[in-house]
Design an enzyme around this catalytic site. Structure first.
Site, PDB file in Angstrom:
ATOM      1  CE  LYS A  91      -3.997   1.715   2.724  1.00 49.76           C
ATOM      2  NZ  LYS A  91      -4.911   1.372   3.840  1.00 49.76           N
ATOM      3  CB  SER A 166      -8.360   3.149   2.856  1.00 53.09           C
ATOM      4  OG  SER A 166      -7.516   2.504   3.803  1.00 53.09           O
ATOM      5  CB  SER A 190      -8.585   0.043   5.455  1.00 55.13           C
ATOM      6  OG  SER A 190      -9.383   1.192   5.390  1.00 55.13           O
TER       7      SER A 190
HETATM    8  N1  GLN Z   1     -13.444   3.384   6.332  1.00 51.64           N
HETATM    9  C1  GLN Z   1     -12.906   3.726   7.597  1.00 51.64           C
HETATM   10  C2  GLN Z   1     -12.494   5.186   7.567  1.00 51.64           C
HETATM   11  O1  GLN Z   1     -12.755   5.794   6.603  1.00 51.64           O
HETATM   12  C3  GLN Z   1     -11.730   2.846   7.935  1.00 51.64           C
HETATM   13  C4  GLN Z   1     -10.530   3.169   7.149  1.00 51.64           C
HETATM   14  C5  GLN Z   1      -9.347   2.348   7.504  1.00 51.64           C
HETATM   15  O2  GLN Z   1      -9.450   1.273   8.079  1.00 51.64           O
HETATM   16  N2  GLN Z   1      -8.179   2.885   7.186  1.00 51.64           N
HETATM   17  O3  GLN Z   1     -11.915   5.709   8.452  1.00 51.64           O
END
Ligand code: GLN
Length: 528
Positions: A91, A166, A190
């Site tokens: 990532k 994400s 995510s």
């Molecule tokens: N969707 C969640 C957020 O927007 C979790 C994101 C994540 O785990 N990085 O914060």
């Protein structure tokens, strides 16, 4: 994708076996994955950078290590890590010395990491080959990868839909056979949510299991690093490679890395026997309103299969589940607003230096550099931390967080080995479906957020299809129970090894090979 010894459809453990048998080389395996990534990514956009030269150099080094070990004898070959010579995608918030780490943001454009992250070092030690960096929601804020400043990633099952987020690029790259393995981060879901939406395995380890040294921070009391793979054994091997205490991250725990992570049964029969006598809880609050019937049906079938294989299943309650979302959206933005204060236009990446007025430059840099979702979080977080509101919001949320954690603790005390739940209440959704409504996007993670709030490990494994799209089964365990969770997930994989849906390939895979297929950005623009 031919049935070649270095075929990109093989799992990491299959590739490793062929590598050791002398049927292929890391150079061949790496070249095959690079070629596929280059040939197919216009239609997927899973990658933000691919470094062919670095990857091939690492592959040749891996081949040299294997040759040297062979010269020393079988014991030396056996001592090599199973990821030696195996490609991995990272990532784009993981530091690789000299490489980019944009975290999906314009504000980090042009920034070059001055050092390797802890996990980059560990992957190098194992001899893994880093192919490049994958697309993500800006600063990991999102559930669809549509918040990337560099354009969205598509889902290989349906190119008109999101891969989740994400870590959408990491999930899509593995699902589309561009890489056998990838790394993501999970602050509120995510890793697990995109794994579910792309039909791959994804694990969020216990908070503290993996050092975050050299990872761009989002919310420091929640962020964890973890693996994506196409099967459970591969995911466990990747976690094994990166886990463990690191002095440079004071939150990384001294807890020993279980050797069991590399000892998951290869045979389905052997794997299946493990479940007999295990107690699994089915938390009723995870069957949330708005859950798609097809998703619920797949989860219920998976639970029935686990029961038939010898597990005892009891419905249980996690009464504070509902507060997961509300408290997460206080804690995460609060910590993000503090972490993101460092992007000041002086130290990293984008820098507007217009008139010598520092404050004006600061505002211009952050105004241009951050996207709308990041700005929303910084504002919410700054508000929640400001004098007079800190006690009412941040402190209150932390107290409720303790109650969320206690719900889980009570179940472990009652002797449950793990909990079984959906990962996501819906299958992958179309581009744009949740972009105009931040709360609808936030709800994507209702089934994953409480696990982060409690600091627990959880894994998402594919459990069938609904409307032709993948559904993910989530297994949640007590702190440091990763080895056991992987065992349970391996059982589920074994008992469903011959299920019809296992053989189904991502529906739009063939379109990726067609240069005329529109890019995800073009698809989004066409619908706007
Ligand atoms: N969707 C969640 C957020 O927007 C979790 C994101 C994540 O785990 N990085 O914060």
């Amino acid at each position: 994708m031919t049935d070649h010894a270095a075929s990109t459809t093989l799992t990491a453990h299959e590739l490793a076996e062929r590598l050791r048998a002398g049927d292929t080389t890391s150079a061949e395996i790496t070249a095959a994955h690079l070629a596929r990534a280059h040939a197919t990514d216009h239609a997927l956009h899973a990658w933000l950078s691919i470094d062919d030269d670095r990857a091939m150099a690492e592959a040749f080094a891996a081949d040299a290590r294997l040759a040297a070990a062979r010269g020393e004898g079988q014991a030396a070959v056996d001592a090599l890590h199973p990821l030696l010579g195996i490609p991995v995608a990272l990532k784009d918030l993981v530091s690789v010395e000299g490489g980019q780490a944009t975290a999906g943001s314009r504000i980090l454009e042009g920034y070059r990491a001055p050092f390797d992250s802890h996990i980059t070092e560990r992957l190098h030690d194992a001899g893994a080959v880093i192919l490049g960096k994958t697309n993500m929601d800006e600063f990991a804020m999102g559930s669809s990868t549509e918040h990337s400043a560099f354009g969205p990633t598509a889902n290989p099952w349906d190119l008109g839909r999101v891969p989740g987020g994400s870590s959408g690029g990491s999930a899509a790259a593995v699902a589309a056979y561009q890489a056998p393995l990838s790394i993501g981060t999970d602050t509120g879901g995510s890793i697990r949510q995109p794994a579910a939406l792309c039909g791959v395995v994804g694990m969020k380890p216990t908070y503290g299991r993996v050092s975050r040294y050299g990872i761009v921070a989002f919310a420091s009391s929640l962020d964890q690093i973890g693996p994506f793979a196409r099967d459970v054994r591969d995911a466990a091997a990747l976690l094994h490679a990166v886990a463990g205490r690191d002095e440079r991250d004071s939150t990384s725990a001294p807890e020993p890395v279980p050797a069991d992570l590399l000892a998951l049964p290869a045979s389905d029969d052997e794997a299946a026997s493990w479940l007999r006598g295990r107690r699994l809880g089915l938390p009723r609050e995870y069957f949330v309103a708005g859950m798609e019937p097809g998703v619920e049906a797949r989860i219920r079938e998976a639970v029935a299969a686990l029961e038939a294989a010898g597990a005892t299943i009891d419905e249980v309650s996690l009464p504070h589940t509902d507060y997961g979302l509300a408290t997460y959206y206080i804690v995460a933005p609060a910590e993000a607003s503090s972490n993101l204060a460092r992007y000041d236009g002086v130290r990293f990446g984008l820098s507007h230096r217009d008139g010598g007025d520092y404050i004006a430059d600061y505002l211009a840099t952050r105004g241009d550099g951050f996207g709308a979702e990041v700005k929303r979080r910084v504002m919410l977080g700054t508000y929640a931390l400001s004098a007079g509101y800190y006690d009412a919001f941040y402190l209150k949320a932390q107290k409720v967080r303790t109650l969320i954690k206690r719900d889980f603790d009570l179940l472990w005390e009652q002797g449950f080995d793990a909990l079984v739940a959906p990962t996501s209440a819906t299958v992958a959704f179309p581009f744009g479906a949740r972009m105009d409504d931040p709360v609808a996007m936030y709800l994507s993670d209702a089934c994953t957020l409480p696990v982060n709030m409690a600091g627990l490990p959880a894994i998402s494994v594919p459990c069938g299809l609904s409307e032709g799209l993948p559904v993910g089964l989530q297994l949640i365990g007590g702190a440091w129970s990763e080895a056991q969770l992987f065992r349970a997930a391996r059982v589920y994989e074994a008992i469903t090894a011959t299920a019809d849906w296992r053989g189904v390939q991502p529906r739009d895979l063939a379109l990726l090979d067609d240069p005329a297929t529109p890019t995800p950005g073009e698809r989004v623009a066409a619908h706007a």
